[in-house]
Design an enzyme around this catalytic site. Structure first.
Site, PDB file in Angstrom:
ATOM      1  N   LYS A 132      13.071 -19.633  41.006  1.00 35.52           N
ATOM      2  CA  LYS A 132      13.454 -18.462  41.192  1.00 35.52           C
ATOM      3  C   LYS A 132      13.161 -16.625  40.220  1.00 35.52           C
ATOM      4  CE  LYS A 132      16.165 -20.022  43.092  1.00 35.52           C
ATOM      5  NZ  LYS A 132      17.549 -20.410  44.344  1.00 35.52           N
ATOM      6  N   ARG A 157       8.909 -31.824  43.563  1.00 34.74           N
ATOM      7  CA  ARG A 157       8.345 -30.629  44.115  1.00 34.74           C
ATOM      8  C   ARG A 157       7.853 -30.293  44.412  1.00 34.74           C
ATOM      9  NH1 ARG A 157      12.611 -27.608  40.738  1.00 34.74           N
ATOM     10  NH2 ARG A 157      11.960 -25.441  41.865  1.00 34.74           N
ATOM     11  N   GLU A 173      20.791 -21.964  46.098  1.00 37.70           N
ATOM     12  CA  GLU A 173      21.978 -21.195  45.344  1.00 37.70           C
ATOM     13  C   GLU A 173      21.850 -19.595  45.970  1.00 37.70           C
ATOM     14  OE1 GLU A 173      22.652 -20.815  40.645  1.00 37.70           O
ATOM     15  OE2 GLU A 173      21.737 -22.400  41.229  1.00 37.70           O
TER      16      GLU A 173
HETATM   17  P1  ATP Z   1      14.136 -22.400  41.795  1.00 42.51           P
HETATM   18  O1  ATP Z   1      13.522 -23.877  40.905  1.00 42.51           O
HETATM   19  O2  ATP Z   1      12.814 -22.319  42.174  1.00 42.51           O
HETATM   20  O3  ATP Z   1      14.492 -21.835  40.803  1.00 42.51           O
HETATM   21  P2  ATP Z   1      16.248 -23.886  42.892  1.00 42.51           P
HETATM   22  O4  ATP Z   1      15.768 -25.119  42.811  1.00 42.51           O
HETATM   23  O5  ATP Z   1      16.813 -23.864  41.386  1.00 42.51           O
HETATM   24  O6  ATP Z   1      14.574 -23.630  43.076  1.00 42.51           O
HETATM   25  P3  ATP Z   1      17.645 -24.724  44.167  1.00 42.51           P
HETATM   26  O7  ATP Z   1      18.677 -23.052  45.369  1.00 42.51           O
HETATM   27  O8  ATP Z   1      18.846 -24.792  43.899  1.00 42.51           O
HETATM   28  O9  ATP Z   1      17.069 -23.435  43.393  1.00 42.51           O
HETATM   29  O10 ATP Z   1      16.937 -25.313  45.650  1.00 42.51           O
HETATM   30  C1  ATP Z   1      17.238 -25.659  46.732  1.00 42.51           C
HETATM   31  C2  ATP Z   1      16.776 -26.683  47.308  1.00 42.51           C
HETATM   32  O11 ATP Z   1      15.733 -26.342  47.432  1.00 42.51           O
HETATM   33  C3  ATP Z   1      17.061 -27.804  46.249  1.00 42.51           C
HETATM   34  O12 ATP Z   1      17.703 -29.033  47.032  1.00 42.51           O
HETATM   35  C4  ATP Z   1      15.751 -27.725  45.448  1.00 42.51           C
HETATM   36  O13 ATP Z   1      15.863 -29.600  44.967  1.00 42.51           O
HETATM   37  C5  ATP Z   1      14.588 -27.517  46.910  1.00 42.51           C
HETATM   38  N1  ATP Z   1      13.257 -27.351  45.846  1.00 42.51           N
HETATM   39  C6  ATP Z   1      14.083 -26.463  45.372  1.00 42.51           C
HETATM   40  N2  ATP Z   1      11.941 -25.361  44.717  1.00 42.51           N
HETATM   41  C7  ATP Z   1      11.428 -27.105  45.346  1.00 42.51           C
HETATM   42  C8  ATP Z   1      10.079 -27.226  45.593  1.00 42.51           C
HETATM   43  N3  ATP Z   1       9.531 -27.001  44.842  1.00 42.51           N
HETATM   44  N4  ATP Z   1       9.755 -28.149  45.965  1.00 42.51           N
HETATM   45  C9  ATP Z   1      10.436 -29.318  46.977  1.00 42.51           C
HETATM   46  N5  ATP Z   1      12.022 -28.750  47.328  1.00 42.51           N
HETATM   47  C10 ATP Z   1      12.073 -27.534  46.571  1.00 42.51           C
HETATM   48 MG    MG Z   2      18.466 -24.666  41.577  1.00 40.02          MG
END
Ligand code: ATP
Ligand code: MG
Length: 560
Positions: A274, A264, A38
């Site tokens: 984020k 994660r 995102e």
């Molecule tokens: P955050 O929780 O850090 O704000 P998010 O999951 O909202 O991150 P996205 O941009 O939606 O961020 O994530 C893109 C991809 O990265 C998704 O498939 C998500 O599952 C994966 N992802 C995000 N954080 C992690 C993590 N700590 N470990 C593994 N995969 C992750």
């Molecule tokens: Mg997300």
């Protein structure tokens, strides 16, 4: 296509097992994955895990991995983030080729599918406010209550939904909801919202839309359009899987992707959300998204972490179904292993103490041969100037040393790396009684570091020749948080480490370090690995300490 070196050794984890068996059974003939960020922030090392997994699997099984921006929320998204994400994925060593997509590419298709649900009686327009919808949702133990608008006729729903698209209503006035089951055990199935009204311009579609699909409605359908076979996401989406499957079942999608969740990547002493990272940036607690103390890929890059080390760490941390926390010491261990092989050795002094070699002629300069990398014979050697006036590290000298201090002290002899044995003869102090200079003698017979009479010294010190030294700024880092689990007991900002940054303004480096380009990495002997910072100018290099040399993780392992 990846820069990933060890695709030959077959990795085994539950996701790769599934992929392998889907290929063996003929369920799929090619494997398509995607990384779906995102664009509302910079990528961090947790994302690196997902990137390595998705691109890695596509690579190993001869498929392909798409980069898809999940740009369904126009409010928080910025072009700056999109650019940084592309740069970071490339820097990590992955290439999506022509497969760059946006959820917004599918807005028209998604809208048609929403109408399809309405026409089939599987979705309705609800006039309840967001708050009322929340209040009607029920709890884990109590079923939800149906909205009074739930049983609207198809024609009315269609007309209202078209009116939503048309801009007839203000933000929040109505939503489109799937008509599933308000008593479902899984709350995500209690008539989830599919579309909301938002009169906001979108970075890609401009003012074309004033309704936007929710994550749940966009994600699986985007996967289906792209013929993604395995949609890999983190565990928090496990409870969304029944909805993902419901939508795929109730829509005329061109393929049926499968969602698989994994744990994660978490890191001790680090926050990886984020939302929190944005707070650190906006609150001025760090100097931007690429501050070398940040766990963002741009921060780690600036600090000097090699992409291979990040891939190594996230891959070796495994693919699991249960959350765990990776020890920061393990990440640093991976960084050291990589840099130990690849970074050339240099000498530099962070806190200089002047040494005058009394018996060394004033105008003489000797060029001594130094090894660039003992781990890599191909890296060769270089010449380091040696003269009458040198700098050593001030904490390598003690006037009144305790028993276990083997370095320089009055009357004591030590080795200068690649140079000579020197003996401390006199200590010069300033008016405050601080040591400002040492007078020493050297033994010309010990050139190269050994005494012909076989006498030993207990310490080898790094040094630089004072008239040849390059003056530099060096930034040293400690963890950004002092707690291994920031925010566990209070606001995470309360756990910030006030001493996470130390700036040294007057470091002296050997002359070969004058012209490094930002991003170049070296080991300063005995001090750690360093990387030239983008703030470097022609006049004055700026270095970041990537990591020290002491490997606490290897030690813990050895102790077992
Ligand atoms: P955050 O929780 O850090 O704000 P998010 O999951 O909202 O991150 P996205 O941009 O939606 O961020 O994530 C893109 C991809 O990265 C998704 O498939 C998500 O599952 C994966 N992802 C995000 N954080 C992690 C993590 N700590 N470990 C593994 N995969 C992750
Ligand atoms: Mg997300």
């Amino acid at each position: 296509m990846t820069g990933n070196g060890d695709t030959d050794n077959e990795r085994l984890d539950f996701i790769r097992e599934i992929v392998r068996s889907d290929l063996a059974s003929g369920r799929h003939t090619a494997i398509f994955t995607r990384f779906p960020p995102e664009p509302n922030g910079y990528l961090h090392i947790g994302h690196a895990k997902s990137i390595c997994l998705n691109f890695g699997i596509a690579d190993e099984f001869g498929g392909r991995c798409h980069l898809r921006f999940d740009d369904t929320n126009p409010i928080k998204e910025e072009v700056e983030y999109i650019r940084s994400i592309e740069e970071d994925v490339r820097w990590l060593g992955f290439d999506w080729g022509d497969n760059l997509f946006h959820a917004s590419d599918y807005f028209e298709q998604l809208y048609e599918w929403a109408e399809h649900l309405v026409k089939a009686g599987n979705a309705y327009v609800d006039d309840l406010s967001a708050e009322e919808i929340r209040a009607h949702r029920g709890t884990l133990t109590e079923p939800g209550t149906e909205s009074p608008y739930r049983n609207r006729g198809t024609d009315e729903n269609l007309e209202l939904f078209r009116g939503m698209r048309n801009g007839d209503y203000p933000d929040g006035a109505r939503v489109l909801r799937a008509k599933i089951d308000m008593a479902a055990g899984n709350i995500n199935l209690r008539d989830p919202v599919l579309y909301r009204i938002l009169h906001a311009d979108h970075p890609r579609t401009g003012d074309l839309w004033c309704i936007y699909p929710t994550y749940d409605f966009a994600h699986g359908q985007s996967d289906a359009v792209e013929h993604i076979t395995h949609s890999l996401c983190t565990l928090e989406f496990e409870a969304h899987r029944p909805l993902y499957e419901w939508l795929v079942e109730h829509l005329p999608v061109p393929s049926k992707p499968r969602q698989i969740e994994f744990a994660r990547f978490n890191l001790s002493y680090t926050v990886l959300s984020k939302r929190r990272l944005l707070k650190l940036v906006e609150g001025g607690h760090v100097n931007g998204w690429d501050d070398p103390r940040m766990p963002t890929l741009s921060g780690l890059r600036r600090r000097g972490y090699p992409p291979a080390a990040i891939r190594d760490c996230t891959e070796r941390s495994g693919v699991a179904k249960r959350d765990s926390i990776v020890d920061l010491a393990f990440l640093e261990h991976c960084v050291r292993s990589e840099l130990n092989r690849t970074a050339e050795r240099r000498m530099g002094v962070l806190r200089p103490l002047k040494v005058v070699i009394e018996n060394f002629p004033e105008d003489r300069v000797e060029e001594l041969e130094a090894v660039n990398n003992p781990e890599d014979a191909g890296a060769g050697t270089r010449r380091v100037p040696f003269s009458r006036e040198l700098f050593i590290e001030s904490d390598d000298f003690m006037e009144d040393p305790p028993k276990k201090f083997f370095r320089l002290a009055p009357g004591r002899e030590v080795r200068l790396r690649y140079a000579y044995f020197i003996t401390c003869r006199e200590v010069i102090k300033n008016a405050d009684g601080e040591v400002v200079e040492l007078h020493c003698t050297y033994d010309p017979e010990t050139r190269g570091g050994d005494a012909p009479d076989g006498r030993k010294v207990k310490a080898t010190l790094h040094w630089v020749s004072a008239p040849h030294a390059v003056n530099a700024e060096v930034r040293l880092f400690d963890t950004l948080f002092s707690s291994p689990d920031p925010g566990a007991s209070a606001d995470f900002l309360d756990d910030l480490n006030p001493d996470s940054l130390e700036v040294i303004n007057d470091a002296r480096l050997e002359p070969s370090l004058a012209g490094l380009e930002p991003g170049e990495r070296v080991q300063l002997e005995r001090l750690g690995y360093f990387c030239a910072d983008p703030d470097t100018t022609r006049e004055r290099p700026v270095f970041n300490r990537t990591v020290t040399l002491r490997d606490t993780w290897a030690k813990v392992k050895a102790r077992g």
